[in-house]
Design a protein around this motif. Structure first.
Motif, short mmCIF file in Angstrom:
data_model
loop_
_atom_site.label_atom_id
_atom_site.label_comp_id
_atom_site.label_asym_id
_atom_site.label_seq_id
_atom_site.Cartn_x
_atom_site.Cartn_y
_atom_site.Cartn_z
N ARG A 40 -4.80 6.55 -2.82
CA ARG A 40 -4.92 6.27 -1.38
C ARG A 40 -5.34 4.82 -1.15
O ARG A 40 -4.83 4.15 -0.24
CB ARG A 40 -5.91 7.22 -0.74
CG ARG A 40 -5.90 7.18 0.78
CD ARG A 40 -6.67 8.35 1.38
NE ARG A 40 -6.12 9.62 0.95
CZ ARG A 40 -5.02 10.17 1.43
NH1 ARG A 40 -4.34 9.55 2.40
NH2 ARG A 40 -4.58 11.33 0.98
N CYS A 43 -2.32 2.54 -1.51
CA CYS A 43 -1.39 2.59 -0.37
C CYS A 43 -1.98 1.94 0.86
O CYS A 43 -1.26 1.27 1.62
CB CYS A 43 -1.01 4.05 -0.09
SG CYS A 43 -0.08 4.81 -1.45
N TYR A 46 -1.70 -1.80 0.37
CA TYR A 46 -0.32 -2.23 0.57
C TYR A 46 0.02 -2.29 2.06
O TYR A 46 0.61 -3.28 2.54
CB TYR A 46 0.64 -1.28 -0.15
CG TYR A 46 2.09 -1.57 0.13
CD1 TYR A 46 2.71 -2.70 -0.39
CD2 TYR A 46 2.84 -0.72 0.95
CE1 TYR A 46 4.03 -2.98 -0.11
CE2 TYR A 46 4.16 -0.99 1.22
CZ TYR A 46 4.76 -2.13 0.70
OH TYR A 46 6.08 -2.39 0.99
N CYS A 47 -0.35 -1.26 2.80
CA CYS A 47 -0.07 -1.24 4.24
C CYS A 47 -0.71 -2.43 4.94
O CYS A 47 -0.06 -3.13 5.73
CB CYS A 47 -0.59 0.06 4.86
SG CYS A 47 0.33 1.54 4.40
N ILE A 109 7.06 4.55 -5.08
CA ILE A 109 6.90 5.46 -3.95
C ILE A 109 6.76 6.90 -4.42
O ILE A 109 5.86 7.63 -3.98
CB ILE A 109 8.10 5.34 -2.98
CG1 ILE A 109 8.07 3.99 -2.26
CG2 ILE A 109 8.07 6.47 -1.94
CD1 ILE A 109 9.24 3.75 -1.33
N TYR A 112 3.29 7.58 -6.23
CA TYR A 112 2.15 7.62 -5.32
C TYR A 112 2.26 8.76 -4.32
O TYR A 112 1.24 9.33 -3.91
CB TYR A 112 1.99 6.26 -4.63
CG TYR A 112 1.30 5.25 -5.52
CD1 TYR A 112 -0.08 5.11 -5.49
CD2 TYR A 112 2.02 4.47 -6.42
CE1 TYR A 112 -0.73 4.20 -6.32
CE2 TYR A 112 1.38 3.57 -7.26
CZ TYR A 112 0.01 3.44 -7.20
OH TYR A 112 -0.63 2.55 -8.05
#
Length: 249
Positions: A40, A43, A46-47, A109, A112
């Protein structure tokens, strides 16, 4: 010439989006393998990175409106581009997605998505896919969080029409959880097709929760009217007439 430089910046931005995914995926891999918290964190990082770089590389600013849901709820979101995925995941405390099964086999993708507990769906077998989706979600009920589903099943261009699928109602009825509709206008700036990224303010808006207990037909009607109506308003705010499909520049 201005259009050429906008396109060049858009292409460089897209290359950076996928390169960053690979780099961060590798960096966080040791932590992600042993801990869902690590997956988490990767991610979320990255966002935030992509949302930040979008501002100065292609001029796309983003904004989250409405109260961000917490706890166990269903998130039924309008899906226009990769951008709304990033904004929603970054905003929610503990999101996991209903996603097409093919994505599980993509580099980074897929790895994860599995670690986050995303639920794959075989879109080619509708009845069986819905039944398995409900079963898979129920089997992961021990993992609290926000379950994100795209009622139209795929990205939809601004101004285009696509029916809402019954899977959202099946989840709503089976899980007996509140459902939070989500509207967006991000497809105006980050289209589903083409390379051009257009400057402006991309908005994701969390709307009033729909409490458990509605009949499936009434639920789907209210959901579609709410999401489509508010998304149209956001697109008009961005200067786009939702009565006309967006041109892919």
């Amino acid at each position: 010439m201005t259009r050429f430089f906008r396109l060049l910046r858009s292409v460089l931005f897209d290359i950076h989006v996928y390169a960053s995914m690979l780099v961060l995926g590798v960096i966080f891999a040791p932590w992600a393998v042993v801990s869902r918290k690590g997956a988490r964190a990767a991610c979320k990082t990255y966002c935030r990175w992509v949302l930040w770089t979008a501002r100065w590389m292609v001029g796309i600013r983003t904004e989250v409106r409405g109260p961000v849901p917490e706890g166990e709820v269903i998130i039924a979101a309008k899906h226009q581009s990769f951008l709304d995925i990033l904004i929603i995941f970054n905003a929610l405390p503990s999101a996991r997605f209903i996603m097409k099964r093919e994505l599980l086999w993509t580099p980074v993708i897929g790895v994860y998505a599995r670690r986050l507990g995303c639920v794959p769906v075989n879109r080619g077998k509708r009845g069986a896919a819905i039944a398995k989706m409900v079963k898979d979600v129920a089997s992961q009920s021990r993992e609290p969080g926000q379950l994100v589903i795209y009622p139209q099943g795929t990205r939809v261009m601004p101004g285009a029409e696509k029916p809402y699928k019954v899977g959202t109602a099946v989840l709503y009825e089976g899980l007996k959880q509140a459902c939070v509709p989500v509207a967006t206008n991000v497809g105006v700036f980050w289209p589903r097709n083409g390379l051009m990224r257009n400057p402006g303010l991309g908005v994701v808006e969390f709307l009033e929760p729909m409490q458990p207990g509605l009949k499936p037909k009434a639920f789907m009607k209210a959901l579609e009217e709410t999401v489509e109506g508010r998304s149209a308003a956001l697109m008009r705010e961005a200067g786009f007439d939702p009565g006309q499909p967006a041109l892919q520049n």
